[in-house]
Enzyme design. Structure first.
Site, mmCIF file in Angstrom:
data_model
loop_
_atom_site.group_PDB
_atom_site.id
_atom_site.type_symbol
_atom_site.label_atom_id
_atom_site.label_comp_id
_atom_site.label_asym_id
_atom_site.label_seq_id
_atom_site.Cartn_x
_atom_site.Cartn_y
_atom_site.Cartn_z
ATOM 1 N N SER A 208 0.856 -1.191 0.000
ATOM 2 C CA SER A 208 0.000 0.000 0.000
ATOM 3 C C SER A 208 0.888 1.235 0.000
ATOM 4 O O SER A 208 2.053 1.144 -0.412
ATOM 5 C CB SER A 208 -0.944 -0.016 1.211
ATOM 6 O OG SER A 208 -1.917 0.986 1.064
ATOM 7 N N ASN A 209 0.368 2.378 0.444
ATOM 8 C CA ASN A 209 1.184 3.598 0.477
ATOM 9 C C ASN A 209 0.770 4.462 1.666
ATOM 10 O O ASN A 209 -0.094 4.085 2.444
ATOM 11 C CB ASN A 209 1.050 4.352 -0.857
ATOM 12 C CG ASN A 209 -0.388 4.705 -1.148
ATOM 13 O OD1 ASN A 209 -1.026 5.420 -0.388
ATOM 14 N ND2 ASN A 209 -0.930 4.165 -2.240
ATOM 15 N N HIS A 210 1.397 5.657 1.778
ATOM 16 C CA HIS A 210 1.218 6.483 2.980
ATOM 17 C C HIS A 210 -0.049 7.334 2.972
ATOM 18 O O HIS A 210 -0.257 8.126 3.888
ATOM 19 C CB HIS A 210 2.410 7.437 3.136
ATOM 20 C CG HIS A 210 3.693 6.744 3.460
ATOM 21 N ND1 HIS A 210 3.865 6.021 4.606
ATOM 22 C CD2 HIS A 210 4.861 6.665 2.774
ATOM 23 C CE1 HIS A 210 5.091 5.523 4.631
ATOM 24 N NE2 HIS A 210 5.711 5.890 3.523
#
Ligand SMILES: Cc1cc2nc3c(=O)[nH]c(=O)nc-3n(C[C@H](O)[C@H](O)[C@H](O)COP(=O)(O)O)c2cc1C
Length: 400
Positions: A208-210
């Site tokens: 995923s990402n931030h």
């Protein structure tokens, strides 16, 4: 500038246990720079004190029915000064008196003299709420244009559970801001995507990402406050979705899930804002069992995900389409190219740097471009302010 700045709100408080929660609402509104007068009923002052109300509101209470202030009639002056009246909690007694035009409390006198928006947050035991007399009074008020917020299901003062609990302070706050905002997006149905998407690797791990979803949620909130019906399609968020009835939430996980949901909604919306940070790649085959920690290195085989923004750009009829672009270099050139390639009407570009991390922060700096080039540079500021400025630009271009 905070949204409630330069607004004057009158908060009526009825004699119910949940009056203590209204103290938090006063604090929230003050933090948003509203000026406030609290008008408690006689019964309310058995539950909360004038000392607390005056300290938190930084203003004298309106509590005596026959009250003047330097020769001026207090309830008349309050009604002229006020932008909005909210009653929280609204007891069944106050609701009945409002429905029948009673004026034996200064709050009721103020209500009768007031011509702006009135919101009430009923709070009482379930049977009092469900009683035909209360329901008939509620119907009378609703038909008169009074906005009824709640009540919710939950813990009641008697220790029982059920319908009748006062709506949350956050919901009341959101409804107040919304009622104070001009409805220049009324009649518009909008799609907003927000947050990250998540691609599973095995039953316990994922890519995923931030992204926190703060920017997308700020846009959904601003749109809803301005009168749009908002479909918010989102991955896991680290911020709460505003409790407004014109925001519909569609939680999804993977990019594929998001695409499916977005395409299902796309035909009915006039505006689409793609703010989600979607995972561009996914694991070719998700492992059925947890990947063991036996090898020194493992290789992930990633395949490209569908491009949601580009797919929306090909739909017909196409909604007014806004994409977000996070770039680490050549912001203007890359963002303009993206706007053209994806057939967007506008692109909101973030230059990701140490001074503007953009992800998971409260502030953002945005350059808005169309297919010809820059339209507006929004300096770094809180995401809710950025959202309002983006919508101002959209409003100038969207044909209603
Ligand atoms: C402990 C206690 C809690 C009460 N809670 C509520 C309440 O939550 N909702 C309600 O409608 N009435 C409640 N009542 C009854 C009201 O206080 C009563 O009807 C009162 O006359 C309301 O006055 P007001 O509407 O002028 O504030 C409660 C009464 C007591 C003694």
């Amino acid at each position: 500038m905070k949204q409630a700045a330069a607004k004057h709100v009158t908060i009526g408080i009825g004699g119910g246990i949940s009056a203590y929660r209204t103290l938090e609402l006063i604090r929230l509104l003050k933090k948003n720079e509203a000026s406030i007068t609290v008008a408690p009923t006689k019964a309310a002052l058995h539950f909360v004190t004038e000392l607390s109300l005056e300290t938190l509101s930084q203003n004298a209470c309106l509590s005596l029915p026959l009250q003047t202030n330097n020769g001026q009639i207090s309830h008349i002056e309050e009604a002229y000064q006020s932008d909005l009246i909210i009653i929280a909690p609204a007891t069944c007694d106050l609701i009945a008196k409002m429905a029948h035009g009673f004026a034996d409390e200064i709050l009721l006198q103020t209500l009768l003299s007031f011509q702006g928006p009135v919101l009430i947050a009923p709070a009482m035991e379930t049977h009092m709420w469900q009683h035909p007399a209360t329901q008939a009074n509620i119907e009378t008020l609703r038909n008169r244009g009074v906005q009824i917020i709640g009540p919710d299901n939950g813990d009641l003062a008697s220790g029982r559970q059920g319908l009748g609990r006062m709506a949350s302070v956050n919901a009341l706050f959101e409804h107040i801001l919304s009622a104070l905002t001009p409805k220049d997006f009324a009649g518009i149905e909008a799609l907003v995507t927000a947050g990250p998407t998540v691609e599973n690797l095995d039953p316990v791990r994922f890519l995923s990402n931030h992204s926190s979803g703060k920017m997308g949620v700020a846009l959904a909130r601003a749109l809803a406050q301005r009168g749009a019906l908002v479909h918010l399609v989102h991955g896991p968020l680290s911020v709460a979705i505003p409790e407004l009835s014109n925001i519909k939430s569609y939680p999804v996980r993977s990019t594929h899930d998001m695409l499916e949901q977005v395409l299902e909604l796309a035909a009915n919306v006039q505006l689409a804002i793609c703010c989600a940070a979607v995972a561009d790649y996914r694991q070719a085959k998700i492992a059925q069992e947890k990947i063991k920690r036996s090898e020194d290195t493992i290789t992930l085989s990633l395949v490209k995900n569908p491009d949601i923004l580009a797919r929306l750009g090909q739909t017909s009829p196409k909604p007014f389409l806004i994409g977000f672009a996070a770039e680490t270099a050549n912001l203007e050139i890359n963002a303009k190219a993206k706007c053209q390639q994806k057939n967007c009407d506008l692109i909101c570009a973030n230059l990701i740097s140490k001074s503007n991390p953009a992800f998971a922060t409260d502030d953002n700096e945005v350059l808005i471009l169309d297919q010809k080039g820059p339209v507006l540079h929004i300096k770094s500021q809180r995401k809710d302010c950025v959202a309002r400025l983006i919508l101002d630009t959209v409003h100038q271009r969207l044909v209603f």
